[in-house]
Design a protein around this motif. Structure first.
Motif, PDB file in Angstrom:
ATOM      1  N   LEU A  86       0.823  -1.204   0.000  1.00  0.00           N
ATOM      2  CA  LEU A  86       0.000   0.000   0.000  1.00  0.00           C
ATOM      3  C   LEU A  86       0.858   1.256   0.000  1.00  0.00           C
ATOM      4  CD1 LEU A  86      -2.981   0.829   0.050  1.00  0.00           C
ATOM      5  CD2 LEU A  86      -2.808   0.984   2.539  1.00  0.00           C
ATOM      6  N   SER A  87       1.940   1.245   0.781  1.00  0.00           N
ATOM      7  CA  SER A  87       2.814   2.425   0.824  1.00  0.00           C
ATOM      8  C   SER A  87       3.482   2.673  -0.523  1.00  0.00           C
ATOM      9  CB  SER A  87       3.884   2.244   1.910  1.00  0.00           C
ATOM     10  OG  SER A  87       4.751   1.164   1.599  1.00  0.00           O
ATOM     11  N   LEU A  88       3.820   1.588  -1.240  1.00  0.00           N
ATOM     12  CA  LEU A  88       4.413   1.744  -2.570  1.00  0.00           C
ATOM     13  C   LEU A  88       3.372   2.201  -3.594  1.00  0.00           C
ATOM     14  CD1 LEU A  88       6.693  -1.439  -2.750  1.00  0.00           C
ATOM     15  CD2 LEU A  88       7.441   0.915  -2.509  1.00  0.00           C
ATOM     16  N   ALA A  89       2.189   1.591  -3.541  1.00  0.00           N
ATOM     17  CA  ALA A  89       1.158   1.889  -4.538  1.00  0.00           C
ATOM     18  C   ALA A  89       0.590   3.285  -4.389  1.00  0.00           C
ATOM     19  CB  ALA A  89       0.031   0.860  -4.444  1.00  0.00           C
ATOM     20  N   VAL A  90       0.578   3.823  -3.166  1.00  0.00           N
ATOM     21  CA  VAL A  90       0.015   5.152  -2.927  1.00  0.00           C
ATOM     22  C   VAL A  90       1.115   6.166  -2.633  1.00  0.00           C
ATOM     23  CG1 VAL A  90      -1.568   6.518  -1.530  1.00  0.00           C
ATOM     24  CG2 VAL A  90      -2.125   4.146  -2.074  1.00  0.00           C
ATOM     25  N   GLY A  91       1.881   5.928  -1.565  1.00  0.00           N
ATOM     26  CA  GLY A  91       2.904   6.892  -1.156  1.00  0.00           C
ATOM     27  C   GLY A  91       3.983   7.115  -2.197  1.00  0.00           C
ATOM     28  N   LEU A  92       4.583   6.027  -2.669  1.00  0.00           N
ATOM     29  CA  LEU A  92       5.653   6.155  -3.657  1.00  0.00           C
ATOM     30  C   LEU A  92       5.123   6.731  -4.967  1.00  0.00           C
ATOM     31  CD1 LEU A  92       8.599   5.691  -4.380  1.00  0.00           C
ATOM     32  CD2 LEU A  92       8.001   3.371  -5.098  1.00  0.00           C
ATOM     33  N   ALA A  93       3.905   6.361  -5.339  1.00  0.00           N
ATOM     34  CA  ALA A  93       3.314   6.904  -6.567  1.00  0.00           C
ATOM     35  C   ALA A  93       3.149   8.415  -6.466  1.00  0.00           C
ATOM     36  CB  ALA A  93       1.974   6.230  -6.843  1.00  0.00           C
ATOM     37  N   LEU A  94       2.682   8.906  -5.312  1.00  0.00           N
ATOM     38  CA  LEU A  94       2.515  10.349  -5.120  1.00  0.00           C
ATOM     39  C   LEU A  94       3.848  11.073  -5.167  1.00  0.00           C
ATOM     40  CD1 LEU A  94      -0.164  10.349  -2.265  1.00  0.00           C
ATOM     41  CD2 LEU A  94      -0.510  10.973  -4.654  1.00  0.00           C
ATOM     42  N   VAL A  95       4.863  10.505  -4.519  1.00  0.00           N
ATOM     43  CA  VAL A  95       6.197  11.127  -4.519  1.00  0.00           C
ATOM     44  C   VAL A  95       6.764  11.166  -5.934  1.00  0.00           C
ATOM     45  CG1 VAL A  95       8.575  10.871  -3.722  1.00  0.00           C
ATOM     46  CG2 VAL A  95       6.687  10.517  -2.132  1.00  0.00           C
ATOM     47  N   THR A  96       6.624  10.048  -6.660  1.00  0.00           N
ATOM     48  CA  THR A  96       7.153   9.972  -8.025  1.00  0.00           C
ATOM     49  C   THR A  96       6.469  10.969  -8.945  1.00  0.00           C
ATOM     50  OG1 THR A  96       7.605   7.618  -7.704  1.00  0.00           O
ATOM     51  CG2 THR A  96       7.610   8.438  -9.962  1.00  0.00           C
ATOM     52  N   VAL A  97       5.146  11.055  -8.834  1.00  0.00           N
ATOM     53  CA  VAL A  97       4.399  12.009  -9.663  1.00  0.00           C
ATOM     54  C   VAL A  97       4.834  13.440  -9.359  1.00  0.00           C
ATOM     55  CG1 VAL A  97       2.120  13.019 -10.044  1.00  0.00           C
ATOM     56  CG2 VAL A  97       2.399  10.549 -10.048  1.00  0.00           C
ATOM     57  N   SER A  98       5.053  13.753  -8.085  1.00  0.00           N
ATOM     58  CA  SER A  98       5.480  15.103  -7.705  1.00  0.00           C
ATOM     59  C   SER A  98       6.833  15.439  -8.306  1.00  0.00           C
ATOM     60  CB  SER A  98       5.528  15.220  -6.181  1.00  0.00           C
ATOM     61  OG  SER A  98       4.264  14.964  -5.609  1.00  0.00           O
ATOM     62  N   PRO A 114      -0.174  21.838 -14.044  1.00  0.00           N
ATOM     63  CA  PRO A 114      -1.176  20.757 -13.976  1.00  0.00           C
ATOM     64  C   PRO A 114      -1.006  19.722 -15.076  1.00  0.00           C
ATOM     65  CG  PRO A 114      -2.215  22.884 -13.654  1.00  0.00           C
ATOM     66  CD  PRO A 114      -0.821  23.167 -14.090  1.00  0.00           C
ATOM     67  N   LEU A 115      -0.668  20.176 -16.288  1.00  0.00           N
ATOM     68  CA  LEU A 115      -0.452  19.227 -17.377  1.00  0.00           C
ATOM     69  C   LEU A 115       0.804  18.396 -17.135  1.00  0.00           C
ATOM     70  CD1 LEU A 115      -1.396  21.283 -20.567  1.00  0.00           C
ATOM     71  CD2 LEU A 115      -2.758  19.605 -19.314  1.00  0.00           C
ATOM     72  N   ALA A 116       1.803  18.994 -16.499  1.00  0.00           N
ATOM     73  CA  ALA A 116       3.015  18.243 -16.167  1.00  0.00           C
ATOM     74  C   ALA A 116       2.694  17.128 -15.173  1.00  0.00           C
ATOM     75  CB  ALA A 116       4.073  19.182 -15.586  1.00  0.00           C
ATOM     76  N   PHE A 117       1.827  17.433 -14.194  1.00  0.00           N
ATOM     77  CA  PHE A 117       1.413  16.401 -13.244  1.00  0.00           C
ATOM     78  C   PHE A 117       0.558  15.336 -13.929  1.00  0.00           C
ATOM     79  CE2 PHE A 117       2.199  19.602  -9.789  1.00  0.00           C
ATOM     80  CZ  PHE A 117       3.167  18.863  -9.146  1.00  0.00           C
ATOM     81  N   ALA A 118      -0.272  15.742 -14.890  1.00  0.00           N
ATOM     82  CA  ALA A 118      -1.074  14.775 -15.637  1.00  0.00           C
ATOM     83  C   ALA A 118      -0.171  13.827 -16.417  1.00  0.00           C
ATOM     84  CB  ALA A 118      -2.033  15.503 -16.579  1.00  0.00           C
ATOM     85  N   LEU A 119       0.875  14.386 -17.052  1.00  0.00           N
ATOM     86  CA  LEU A 119       1.835  13.552 -17.777  1.00  0.00           C
ATOM     87  C   LEU A 119       2.539  12.585 -16.834  1.00  0.00           C
ATOM     88  CD1 LEU A 119       3.455  12.861 -20.344  1.00  0.00           C
ATOM     89  CD2 LEU A 119       5.016  14.729 -19.746  1.00  0.00           C
ATOM     90  N   ALA A 120       2.927  13.067 -15.673  1.00  0.00           N
ATOM     91  CA  ALA A 120       3.594  12.208 -14.687  1.00  0.00           C
ATOM     92  C   ALA A 120       2.665  11.097 -14.202  1.00  0.00           C
ATOM     93  CB  ALA A 120       4.075  13.045 -13.507  1.00  0.00           C
TER      94      ALA A 120
END
Length: 281
Positions: A86-98, A114-120
């Motif tokens: 769960l920490s990888l699927a949610v936490g790591l995903a949020l950090v990576t997208v940021s 916002p488009l940069a975050f959409a691309l990420a």
């Protein structure tokens, strides 16, 4: 006629990719398929202006693949490593997208944040099929490999919700953290819950057919094939994660393997049933 040619070319491309992969075992099959796909795109005229509906791709291609990945997941391992997953699927995903979003915005200044975050959000989530393919010839600890596979089953919701919030921010100029939190919770937990409910109902239906001697191949095989499509379609109608729903349904089918195998040997050979044998499909 054009669609028939496209399908035939894709089938031939997959066949060629697997032949090449059998000779070059050190190269992941996914990389070979990408290379062959690029070659086909340049050689075959039909592909130069071809576009595929993303919703159709998710339903026809990704839904059944993720269903059978969930079906073949070891539930005992998943329970032990659920917090890490769960920490990888949610936490790591949020950090990576940021990180990816900010970097893309600073590198391409004309690209709105916002488009940069959409691309990420599009490129961040991985899927279990890709993880299995890329790491097929890499020596990795079994526990780490299983954790990566489990994480890739659930990170879809993170990417989809972040993508929707980024587009909302771009189109309206407004961002609500409260709305984002509740939307994420609904999509994530709603997909899992609906998938488990539908999976249990379909297992009960298949068990009912078996117990009433209606388990002929035309019924059981067709039901098995339609299961991921049905679950995904219903989940999307409910505006929850269809991918998480089919994963949850696959997990339920895997847990109920014993009940589904109460049928004839002939049906077991023909039907798409849980277990290691389904990995060869």
């Amino acid at each position: 006629m054009e669609i028939v040619i496209l399908v035939l070319v894709l089938v031939i491309a997959v066949l060629v990719s697997n032949i090449i992969a059998s000779k070059f075992t050190q190269v992941p099959l996914a990389f070979i398929e990408i290379a062959v796909g690029l070659l086909v795109a340049f050689i075959v005229p039909y592909y130069r202006h071809y576009t595929m509906n993303p919703d159709l791709f998710m339903l026809v291609v990704l839904a059944p693949l993720m269903f059978y990945e969930g079906l073949n997941t070891n539930m005992r391992v998943l329970r032990r490593s659920f917090s890490t997953t769960l920490s990888l699927a949610v936490g790591l995903a949020l950090v990576t997208v940021s990180i990816v979003g900010v970097t893309a915005h600073l590198t391409l200044t004309e690209l709105a944040l916002p488009l940069a975050f959409a691309l990420a959000a599009i490129i961040t989530p991985t899927d279990a099929v890709a993880v299995s393919s890329v790491t097929a010839n890499i020596a990795m600890p079994e526990e780490a490999m299983q954790t990566l596979k489990n994480e890739s089953l659930f990170n879809d919701a993170s990417g989809i919700v972040i993508f929707d919030l980024a587009l909302q921010d771009f189109t309206t100029g407004k961002f609500s953290f409260t709305f984002g939190f509740f939307d994420f919770t609904y999509v994530f937990l709603g997909g899992l819950l609906l998938g488990m409910i539908l999976g249990s109902l379909l297992v009960s239906l298949r068990t009912f057919l078996i117990s009433h001697r209606m388990d002929n191949s035309s019924v059981i095989v067709t039901l098995g094939i339609l299961t991921p499509f049905f679950v995904y379609f219903v989940a999307e109608l409910a505006h929850v994660s269809g991918i998480l729903a089919v994963v949850a349904a696959g997990l339920v089918h895997g847990v109920q393997e014993g009940r589904l195998r109460l049928t004839s040997t002939k049906i077991q050979e023909l039907a798409i049933l849980p277990g290691k044998s389904s990995q060869t499909i």
